[in-house]
Design an enzyme around this catalytic site. Structure first.
Site, PDB file in Angstrom:
ATOM      1  N   GLY A  12       0.813  -1.210   0.000  1.00  0.00           N
ATOM      2  CA  GLY A  12       0.000   0.000   0.000  1.00  0.00           C
ATOM      3  C   GLY A  12       0.847   1.260   0.000  1.00  0.00           C
ATOM      4  O   GLY A  12       0.575   2.220  -0.733  1.00  0.00           O
ATOM      5  N   ASP A  13       1.898   1.252   0.819  1.00  0.00           N
ATOM      6  CA  ASP A  13       2.797   2.404   0.889  1.00  0.00           C
ATOM      7  C   ASP A  13       3.524   2.624  -0.431  1.00  0.00           C
ATOM      8  O   ASP A  13       3.609   3.747  -0.934  1.00  0.00           O
ATOM      9  CB  ASP A  13       3.821   2.202   2.009  1.00  0.00           C
ATOM     10  CG  ASP A  13       3.211   2.316   3.391  1.00  0.00           C
ATOM     11  OD1 ASP A  13       2.790   3.423   3.766  1.00  0.00           O
ATOM     12  OD2 ASP A  13       3.157   1.294   4.088  1.00  0.00           O
ATOM     13  N   THR A  14       4.078   1.550  -0.983  1.00  0.00           N
ATOM     14  CA  THR A  14       4.882   1.717  -2.191  1.00  0.00           C
ATOM     15  C   THR A  14       4.020   2.051  -3.404  1.00  0.00           C
ATOM     16  O   THR A  14       4.461   2.777  -4.299  1.00  0.00           O
ATOM     17  CB  THR A  14       5.730   0.464  -2.462  1.00  0.00           C
ATOM     18  OG1 THR A  14       4.897  -0.697  -2.441  1.00  0.00           O
ATOM     19  CG2 THR A  14       6.802   0.302  -1.395  1.00  0.00           C
TER      20      THR A  14
END
Length: 395
Positions: free
Chosen positions: A171-173
């Site tokens: 999700g972050d990347t």
């Protein structure tokens, strides 16, 4: 695998101030830095970014990857002095990256509207859990929350168990990658108009973008995608199959490819069997077909099965871990992995720069900063022209 010094990169001359912490903001900065931008990371003077301490093993090395190509400048953004330093640097920058909860920059007297008034060409990449607007915008959000809300977690794992997660912070990347994409588009717009803009990248929306037809399928027919373990519904054969010495992935769901797999198995009659002759039929008998293929693959070693799949032109491959990747000649030939000098480890092998550009390839020009604020003096001098009188270069 040692990184070679070459072109400066497509973003040579672009200056970036990164104020993010942990993964989402810093990964966006990593991508821009890999493509040639000069990235100045503002870190809390005492603790620095927590990523300095993240990773696995006795000496975590994640920082070496996510902070490569960056300069560290110490700045306490909660203090007036740190805020002024940030404003001064941002006034000289092309891109600002931040991934704080919406409203934090405004609380620190660093509202994007004010920063852009002083620097009209500034592009501000804002990564957050739920975006800068909407009823949830003020909530705290981590990557895992975005993965759950965006639909990813709900379809990962097996139907008789709770939702699973991917082993990395996808999700972050994803949000960072979309933030980088937005920044590049904004740079193009600025080249024509001279105006900067805000790039609003929400974790849950970044995940939503890669959820394929989950929304349209429900909208069109009421179908909800569910957890299906190692398979995709109605896509067969496409799975990891057992061998005598491990597992091997085969993807042969297309008609022509399935025919080649059946021939390699010594079962060419499967292609005319109405139970398996069409894509739909194979999808309806997914478990049955996987069991049939598994009976065959169990008689072979991974090396034997791989040789047959290559000869038959069937898409297939080993399930790699880090050791496998570092030993693979294809990874080496394409510099998918590179080795970067490191003051503490001697050298660290990590993923290379991607994507690959033919005319302006990116590169790792400098290792991650070892200490917090180690580049403060250099960046103040080069960006803010401090100390010019002392060096005798004053006009």
């Amino acid at each position: 695998m040692t990184q070679q010094v070459g072109a400066k990169g497509a973003l040579d001359g672009i200056r970036v101030v990164e104020m993010g912490q942990l993964i989402a903001g810093p990964f966006c900065g990593q991508l821009l830095g890999d493509m040639g931008a000069e990235v100045v990371k503002l870190e809390p003077p005492e603790s620095g970014d927590q990523m300095r301490h993240w990773g696995q093993g006795e000496k975590p090395s994640w920082w070496r990857v996510i902070a490569r190509n960056k300069y560290s400048v110490a700045a306490d953004l909660r203090s007036a002095e740190g805020q002024q330093l940030a404003r001064d640097l941002i006034a000289e920058a092309d891109i600002l990256i931040e991934n704080f909860r919406p409203g934090t920059l405004e609380k620190w007297n660093l509202a994007p509207a004010d920063l852009m008034a002083a620097n009209p060409g500034l592009i501000v990449v804002r990564v957050s859990g739920y975006g800068q607007t909407g009823p949830y915008s003020g909530r705290a959000g981590f990557g895992g929350i975005g993965e759950a809300m965006g639909g990813w977690r709900g379809i990962v794992g097996y139907p008789d168990r709770p939702p699973a997660r991917m082993g990395v912070s996808i999700g972050d990347t994803l949000a960072a990658t979309y933030g980088c994409m937005g920044a590049l588009a904004a740079l193009h717009h600025r080249s024509r108009t001279g105006k900067g803009q805000i790039v609003d990248s929400a974790l849950y929306e970044a995940v939503l973008q890669v959820m394929e037809s989950t929304i349209s399928d429900y909208s069109a027919s009421g179908t909800k995608r569910r957890r299906t373990g190692s398979t995709l519904p109605a896509i067969a054969p496409s799975n990891v199959y057992p061998c005598r010495d491990g597992e091997y992935l085969i993807g042969a769901n297309q008609d022509g490819v399935f025919a080649r797999l059946a021939a390699a198995m010594g079962r060419p009659e499967l292609t005319s069997d109405p139970r398996y002759a069409t894509h739909r039929a194979r999808g309806e008998r997914q478990e049955e077909l996987d069991a049939l293929i598994g009976e065959w693959t169990r008689t072979l070693t991974i090396a034997e099965l791989e040789a047959q799949m290559i000869a038959a032109s069937v898409p297939a491959g080993r399930v790699y871990d880090a050791e496998d990747m570092m030993a693979d000649p294809h990874f080496a030939a394409r510099e998918a992995l590179i080795t970067v000098p490191d003051a503490e480890f001697g050298e660290v092998t990590m993923q290379g720069v991607f994507p690959k550009l033919s005319e302006t390839p990116g590169q790792v020009r400098r290792p991650a900063p070892l200490t917090v604020g180690q580049d403060s003096d250099e960046i103040r001098r080069r960006w803010l022209d401090e100390g010019r009188g002392e060096t005798g270069n004053a006009a």
